[in-house]
Design a protein around this motif. Structure first.
Motif, short mmCIF file in Angstrom:
data_model
loop_
_atom_site.label_atom_id
_atom_site.label_comp_id
_atom_site.label_asym_id
_atom_site.label_seq_id
_atom_site.Cartn_x
_atom_site.Cartn_y
_atom_site.Cartn_z
N SER A 45 61.39 56.68 23.94
CA SER A 45 60.11 57.25 23.55
C SER A 45 59.25 56.31 22.71
CB SER A 45 60.33 58.56 22.77
OG SER A 45 61.10 58.33 21.61
N SER A 46 59.81 55.18 22.25
CA SER A 46 59.01 54.26 21.44
C SER A 46 59.65 52.88 21.46
CB SER A 46 58.90 54.76 20.00
OG SER A 46 60.17 54.77 19.39
N ARG A 97 57.21 58.35 13.92
CA ARG A 97 58.25 58.64 14.91
C ARG A 97 59.62 58.20 14.40
NH1 ARG A 97 56.70 57.35 20.93
NH2 ARG A 97 55.24 58.98 20.31
N ASN A 135 56.58 62.87 24.81
CA ASN A 135 56.20 61.49 25.09
C ASN A 135 55.71 61.34 26.53
OD1 ASN A 135 56.35 58.51 24.28
ND2 ASN A 135 57.62 58.53 26.11
#
Length: 231
Positions: A45-46, A97, A135
């Motif tokens: 997601s990141s 996050r 996301n």
């Protein structure tokens, strides 16, 4: 099925919990598996560094062991809370996050340490898939394509409106975020928040800017999440 969501620790009438070797290994094992799952979710997601991903993978097991060792001791609980609070002053500021992932890992570790392995797995799976879903749909992601453009120009160049035609050609949104002098005041450094029409056109965009700023320094980078540019 109800046994899956009950504590693996036997509770006596004096509210002290009996910790067996089997229960200890079960809790730590489940916490490690949950940590691995959460690390995978965060990496998907990141953009995550290897060290932070490893930390997320191990954090639930660490918190789990700490909670099991406290085992109802109020004094030890206060000491542990103080130790966790000191960690904040030994770490670099993180993105929103990253902070969310840390709290999620600590929460699952806490549930495992209490012996509720079923609830820990359920909590981690639900929150993990919710993070991936948010996301995927780009929740609050209007600025997901934001970039930071830094341009160095000579002091004699009037930068107001100088690059507007290029911004209209290559970007869908742009905003001047800051101006500062550099090189003993002989140059200006302009910082813009931009959203590119097409990421593949970055090189052409930079080449056009170089023709305007006398081939001085230009950089395009991803901004930190904390900046929160408004376009």
């Amino acid at each position: 099925m109800p046994d899956l969501f009950s504590s693996v620790f036997a509770t006596t009438s004096t509210t002290t919990e009996t910790l067996s070797v089997g229960g200890f290994l079960a809790c730590v094992g489940v916490a490690l598996l949950i940590g691995l799952f959460l690390a995978y979710v965060h990496a998907r997601s990141s953009r995550a560094s290897k060290s932070f991903t490893t930390t997320i993978a191990l954090l639930p097991a660490i918190v789990c062991v700490v909670i099991m060792m406290v085992n109802g001791n109020i004094g030890a609980g206060v000491a542990v809370a103080g130790a966790f609070s000191l960690v904040r002053f030994r770490s670099a500021p993180g993105t929103a996050r990253e902070i969310c992932s840390i709290f999620l890992a600590m929460g699952t570790g806490l549930i495992c340490g209490m012996g509720y392995l079923g609830y820990a797995v359920l909590f981690a799976v639900v929150l993990g898939f919710v993070m991936l879903f948010y996301n995927r749909i780009g929740l609050g992601g209007e600025g997901s394509g934001k970039l930071t453009l830094a341009i160095t120009i000579p002091e004699g160049l009037d930068y107001v409106g100088e690059f507007d035609d290029l911004f209209e050609t290559f970007t869908s949104a742009h905003e001047l975020m800051g101006v500062k002098t550099t090189n003993m005041g002989s140059m200006y450094k302009l910082t813009y928040a931009i959203v590119m029409h097409n990421d593949d056109a970055q090189q052409a965009f930079i080449d056009q800017l170089r023709c305007r700023n006398g081939n001085l320094e230009i950089s395009i980078t991803h901004p930190q999440e904390e900046v929160g540019y408004e376009l």
